[in-house]
Design an enzyme around this catalytic site. Structure first.
Site, PDB file in Angstrom:
ATOM      1  N   GLU A  62      83.872  52.782  65.819  1.00 56.80           N
ATOM      2  CA  GLU A  62      84.634  53.248  64.656  1.00 56.80           C
ATOM      3  C   GLU A  62      84.502  54.763  64.704  1.00 56.80           C
ATOM      4  O   GLU A  62      83.620  55.336  64.093  1.00 56.80           O
ATOM      5  CB  GLU A  62      84.048  52.660  63.372  1.00 56.80           C
ATOM      6  CG  GLU A  62      85.028  52.665  62.223  1.00 56.80           C
ATOM      7  CD  GLU A  62      85.048  53.945  61.437  1.00 56.80           C
ATOM      8  OE1 GLU A  62      85.373  54.989  62.033  1.00 56.80           O
ATOM      9  OE2 GLU A  62      84.755  53.891  60.236  1.00 56.80           O
ATOM     10  N   GLU A  79      88.174  62.855  65.776  1.00 56.05           N
ATOM     11  CA  GLU A  79      86.723  62.830  65.977  1.00 56.05           C
ATOM     12  C   GLU A  79      86.361  62.599  67.438  1.00 56.05           C
ATOM     13  O   GLU A  79      85.209  62.287  67.761  1.00 56.05           O
ATOM     14  CB  GLU A  79      86.068  61.767  65.074  1.00 56.05           C
ATOM     15  CG  GLU A  79      85.960  62.243  63.639  1.00 56.05           C
ATOM     16  CD  GLU A  79      85.398  61.208  62.670  1.00 56.05           C
ATOM     17  OE1 GLU A  79      84.852  60.182  63.129  1.00 56.05           O
ATOM     18  OE2 GLU A  79      85.537  61.418  61.462  1.00 56.05           O
TER      19      GLU A  79
HETATM   20  N1  SAH Z   1      79.794  52.524  63.120  1.00 58.46           N
HETATM   21  C1  SAH Z   1      79.422  52.986  61.801  1.00 58.46           C
HETATM   22  C2  SAH Z   1      79.550  54.477  61.640  1.00 58.46           C
HETATM   23  C3  SAH Z   1      80.899  55.071  61.994  1.00 58.46           C
HETATM   24  S1  SAH Z   1      80.978  56.824  61.754  1.00 58.46           S
HETATM   25  C4  SAH Z   1      80.253  52.251  60.774  1.00 58.46           C
HETATM   26  O1  SAH Z   1      81.308  51.744  61.122  1.00 58.46           O
HETATM   27  O2  SAH Z   1      79.858  52.176  59.616  1.00 58.46           O
HETATM   28  C5  SAH Z   1      81.013  57.416  63.383  1.00 58.46           C
HETATM   29  C6  SAH Z   1      79.642  57.738  63.946  1.00 58.46           C
HETATM   30  O3  SAH Z   1      79.797  57.952  65.318  1.00 58.46           O
HETATM   31  C7  SAH Z   1      79.002  58.998  63.416  1.00 58.46           C
HETATM   32  O4  SAH Z   1      77.705  58.662  62.993  1.00 58.46           O
HETATM   33  C8  SAH Z   1      78.968  59.960  64.598  1.00 58.46           C
HETATM   34  O5  SAH Z   1      77.795  60.757  64.597  1.00 58.46           O
HETATM   35  C9  SAH Z   1      78.956  59.006  65.758  1.00 58.46           C
HETATM   36  N2  SAH Z   1      79.556  59.429  67.041  1.00 58.46           N
HETATM   37  C10 SAH Z   1      80.813  59.892  67.223  1.00 58.46           C
HETATM   38  N3  SAH Z   1      81.100  60.033  68.533  1.00 58.46           N
HETATM   39  C11 SAH Z   1      79.996  59.622  69.203  1.00 58.46           C
HETATM   40  C12 SAH Z   1      79.675  59.521  70.586  1.00 58.46           C
HETATM   41  N4  SAH Z   1      80.577  59.801  71.519  1.00 58.46           N
HETATM   42  N5  SAH Z   1      78.446  59.097  70.918  1.00 58.46           N
HETATM   43  C13 SAH Z   1      77.543  58.763  69.964  1.00 58.46           C
HETATM   44  N6  SAH Z   1      77.787  58.828  68.642  1.00 58.46           N
HETATM   45  C14 SAH Z   1      78.998  59.250  68.256  1.00 58.46           C
END
Ligand code: SAH
EC number: 2.1.1.321
Length: 426
Positions: A144, A153
């Site tokens: 996500e 993002e």
């Molecule tokens: N999966 C959770 C949080 C989603 S928010 C949910 O659905 O509730 C997205 C998260 O991804 C954030 O915490 C951000 O720090 C992390 N993130 C984004 N790109 C990333 C990457 N390439 N590798 C590791 N973490 C990542």
């Protein structure tokens, strides 16, 4: 020493300042503010859970072990869903240290310690192999990583890398695909957030019109997306000029390319008008059949969509570089260009479209400086006729022919107004 932290008051929405100790942990601040809204998005959570259960079942039906890679695990929520759905093992990758720490605790507390391994790394740093972070490549990819613009993002480069190095060919992906939709509209209100309209001033010696310089008129504005709650936009504030069309979609279960590209669609205006704005939103299909769909479509497209309040995903307003007159039934060509992180649009007559030499559309960069000085709400404020009228009325009251005005302000039109209204010096 103390430090000030800005925080939105949850009741009024206003920004307030709080004094914090100099050793204050800003990570906690970010962690608290950014995740709550997403975690309370019931529609999102339910659909992810359905999608994850379906993906685990499909893998199990093939007689394989279900090995999940959850990129950007946050609190660990999606990994815990996968483990609950019967996944054999989950690699939960999170780059943001305070969140990864929280995920470890949450996973532990919920009894998933044996099934979920939290990896505090950016996914592109994750290693696979007997001594690696992951023992083997995963066959279910759960993420996500989307913002209102879908790709802002960094979802595309993350997927591109994951398909090359972290997941098996033919893996299941939740979500399975995302689709970006667009609709062409005319809207004086939205356009007023991007261009300065002429200001009409009723001075003693007749009406005067303050116009912006041509540099400002022709400036394409800013590349950053304008994200708003379209569900709060009354239908009287815009005129629909085209049907909703699919601009592009991404299949997350196949290798993804993040390199810059353009997409083109033909639109047949349903009404004549001034094309100014491209409204855009996306939806995600959690499974290949498209039966589990989470949509950001606004109320006039899907009446039930306004029921789920969410601030973490809204809708996008894209300003065309210039307003273009369109005629009902006379086809136009809309081009969306994107790089790894953002999208922008251009509209051409269908006949111009033949000339494909022109396809590389430059990302909008402000040349007039005004878009750097004024943000979009400020543009809207300056274009607010009622507000301007109040200022003019008040200025007329106090100004005399020998008035010398001192204006203390950042980028207001007051000095120009005072001058037009006859001040001796400003
Ligand atoms: N999966 C959770 C949080 C989603 S928010 C949910 O659905 O509730 C997205 C998260 O991804 C954030 O915490 C951000 O720090 C992390 N993130 C984004 N790109 C990333 C990457 N390439 N590798 C590791 N973490 C990542």
């Amino acid at each position: 020493m103390k430090t000030f932290c800005g925080r939105a008051n949850p009741t009024t929405g206003a920004m307030e300042w709080f004094e914090e100790d100099e050793n204050y942990d800003y990570h906690q601040e970010i962690a608290r503010s950014r995740y709550a809204d997403m975690l309370h998005d019931k529609d999102r959570n339910t659909k992810y859970y359905q999608g994850i259960r379906a993906a685990v079942s499909r893998v199990k039906e093939r007689g394989e072990k279900a090995i999940v890679l959850d990129i950007g695990t946050g609190t660990g929520l999606l990994s815990m869903m996968a483990a609950s759905a019967g996944a054999d093992f989950c690699y939960a990758v999170e780059v943001f240290k305070p969140m990864a720490n929280a995920a470890v605790k949450i996973v532990e507390k919920n009894g998933f310690r044996d099934k979920i391994k939290v990896i505090n790394k950016h996914s592109t740093e994750v290693t696979v192999g007997p001594d690696g972070d992951m023992q083997c490549r995963a066959n279910i990819l759960v993420t996500e990583l989307f913002d209102t613009e879908l790709i802002g993002e960094g979802a595309l480069p993350t997927y591109e890398h994951a398909h090359k190095y972290l997941v098996q060919e033919g893996c299941e992906a939740v979500p399975h695909r995302a689709t970006v939709y667009v609709q062409l509209v005319e809207s004086k209100r939205m356009w007023s957030w991007n261009k300065l309209f002429p200001v009409h001033v009723e001075a003693e010696d007749g009406e005067k019109i303050i116009v912006s310089p041509s540099e400002m008129e022709n400036c394409p504005g800013l590349p950053s997306v304008c994200d708003i709650q379209l569900n709060q936009m009354p239908s009287t504030d815009f005129t629909v000029l085209s049907d909703v069309v699919t601009m592009f979609s991404v299949d997350f279960s196949k290798p993804v390319k993040s390199a810059s590209t353009c997409y083109r669609v033909q639109l047949e205006p349903v009404k004549s008008g001034k094309a100014q704005i491209v409204l855009s939103w996306w939806d995600i299909d959690m499974d290949p059949s498209g039966m589990i769909n989470c949509t950001m479509a606004p109320y006039w497209v899907k009446s039930t969509s306004a029921f789920q309040w969410r601030d973490h995903w809204m809708q996008c307003v894209y300003f065309l570089p210039n307003e273009e007159p369109v005629l009902q039934g006379e086809k136009v060509c809309l081009t969306a260009c994107r790089d790894e992180y953002s999208v922008w649009y251009k509209l051409q007559k269908a006949s111009e479209e033949e000339n494909k030499a022109d396809v590389r559309v430059e990302s909008p960069v402000c040349r007039c400086q005004a878009h750097l000085l004024w943000n979009r709400p400020r543009f809207g404020e300056l274009n607010d006729q009622t507000r301007m009228h109040q200022y003019v009325k008040s200025l007329i009251k106090v100004l005399k022919t020998d008035s010398v005005c001192l204006c203390i302000s950042d980028g207001s039109l007051l000095p120009v107004l005072a001058h037009y209204l006859g001040a001796k010096q400003v």
